[in-house]
Design an enzyme around this catalytic site. Structure first.
Site: not given
Ligand code: TYM
Length: 340
Positions: A112, A204, A207
């Site tokens: 990023k 992958k 969003k």
């Molecule tokens: P975020 O918002 O990018 O994504 C949310 C969850 O979706 C999973 N994910 C995927 N899993 C499979 N295939 C994909 N292509 C894919 N894209 C996204 C992510 O692994 C995530 O579990 N940093 C985290 C948010 C967060 C968080 C936390 C998670 C903040 N605090 C505490 C767990 C615990 C994030 O950016 O997720």
């Protein structure tokens, strides 16, 4: 009871990667664990200059999708991260224990930051420390996430270990009978931990990809789903198969079919192994629509019921504040802040 905590960022639409990688496991784990699922709105502003109206809408939508996907407010605490001030405060305390070099090594930061160039915010670098605070406040045993978050989970473990060794030594242990912070484990699904883009089976689903056709959103209409799958990338091989490294798209689309139908790989192969893309694509389209339509129905009901979502989030935040403040108090105590 053992605890789980997880969260999704309210940026853009929730897609099949988020759903199969994380949210489906929220639903599963709430049966046996004390569950905390938050919408991590503080994480959603690290790009700088976000649209406040969009953040608000996306925060509500994300929480409603958790519920529509099967997270039950009777079994789990659903809340908004910014409703629990302890997240920000613990983040600061952890910031002062976390070496900057650990953060500069994070793959997501490097990717990023490369795109953001000069404009990269302090928040983007600090993002994983806030995530560590989210998790550690609840003394979570398990954290259901997709594979892309495993590195952040490792960092969380390292930060917890560091705080324990810096401030949770013999004196603390004697007084409290345990560590200051609990070291959590990641929980990633065997299938669905990494759902790939529809336009490139080696990237992958995400969003942040500007190409809307690269992902299927949980709230996409049947028409949108059909259109995206019609145009999605395939290959020129005969038949369909899992696990051929030369066929990442085939693996991804078959896995998507498997996840939507709940079949085993063997069953999927028996049914679709000899299909051509022209036959498989409409088949997959039907399966995706059939899987998402009940979720979309419940989503609409939730959004149409005045006050329902607010009520769930309020109760969730009350419980979350209670648990989080206990941990925060311990960390403050361990670090020598005068208690009030
Ligand atoms: P975020 O918002 O990018 O994504 C949310 C969850 O979706 C999973 N994910 C995927 N899993 C499979 N295939 C994909 N292509 C894919 N894209 C996204 C992510 O692994 C995530 O579990 N940093 C985290 C948010 C967060 C968080 C936390 C998670 C903040 N605090 C505490 C767990 C615990 C994030 O950016 O997720």
């Amino acid at each position: 009871a053992l605890r789980v905590l997880s969260g999704v960022q309210p940026t853009g639409s929730i897609h099949l990667g988020n759903y199969f990688g994380a949210i489906k496991n929220y639903v599963k784990l709430q049966e046996d664990y004390d569950a905390f699922y938050c919408v991590v709105d503080l994480h959603a502003i690290t790009a700088g200059g976000h649209d406040p109206t969009a953040l608000e809408a996306s925060t509500r939508t994300s929480a409603a999708i958790y519920l529509a996907a099967g997270v039950s407010p009777e079994k789990a605490n659903v809340f908004v991260q910014s409703h629990v001030p302890a997240h920000s405060e613990l983040c600061w305390l952890l910031n002062c224990a976390a070496p900057i070099g650990w953060l500069e090594k994070m793959i997501q930061f490097k990717e990023k930051a490369r795109k953001a160039g000069e404009e990269v915010s302090v928040g983007l670098l600090d993002y994983p420390v806030l995530m560590a605070a989210d998790i550690l406040l609840y003394k979570a045993d398990l954290v259901p996430v997709g594979e892309d978050q495993r590195q952040h989970l490792e960092l969380t473990r390292d930060i917890a270990g560091r705080v324990n060794s810096l401030y949770g030594g013999k004196k603390w242990k004697k007084r409290k009978g345990g560590d200051v912070l609990m070291v959590p484990e990641a929980f990633t699904p065997k299938e669905g931990g990494r759902v790939m883009s529809l336009t490139d089976g080696t990237a992958k689903m995400s969003k942040s990809n500007p190409a809307e056709g690269s992902r299927i959103n949980v709230l996409d209409t049947p028409d949108e789903i059909a259109k995206k799958l019609k145009r999605c990338k395939t290959d020129a091989f005969e038949g369909l198969e899992f696990g051929n490294p030369e066929r990442p798209e085939a693996n991804n689309l078959l896995t998507m079919y498997q996840l939507c139908t709940g079949l085993t790989q063997e069953e999927v192969l028996a049914e679709c192994g000899s299909m051509r893309w022209g036959d498989f694509k409409p088949h997959l389209t039907d399966a995706v629509i059939a899987h998402l339509s009940p979720i979309q129905g419940r989503y609409k009901e939730i959004m149409d019921e005045p006050g329902y979502l607010e009520d769930v989030l309020k109760r969730g935040a009350e419980n979350a504040n209670e648990v989080a403040n206990l941990t925060l108090r311990d960390v403050r105590d361990a670090m020598g802040f005068v208690q009030y």
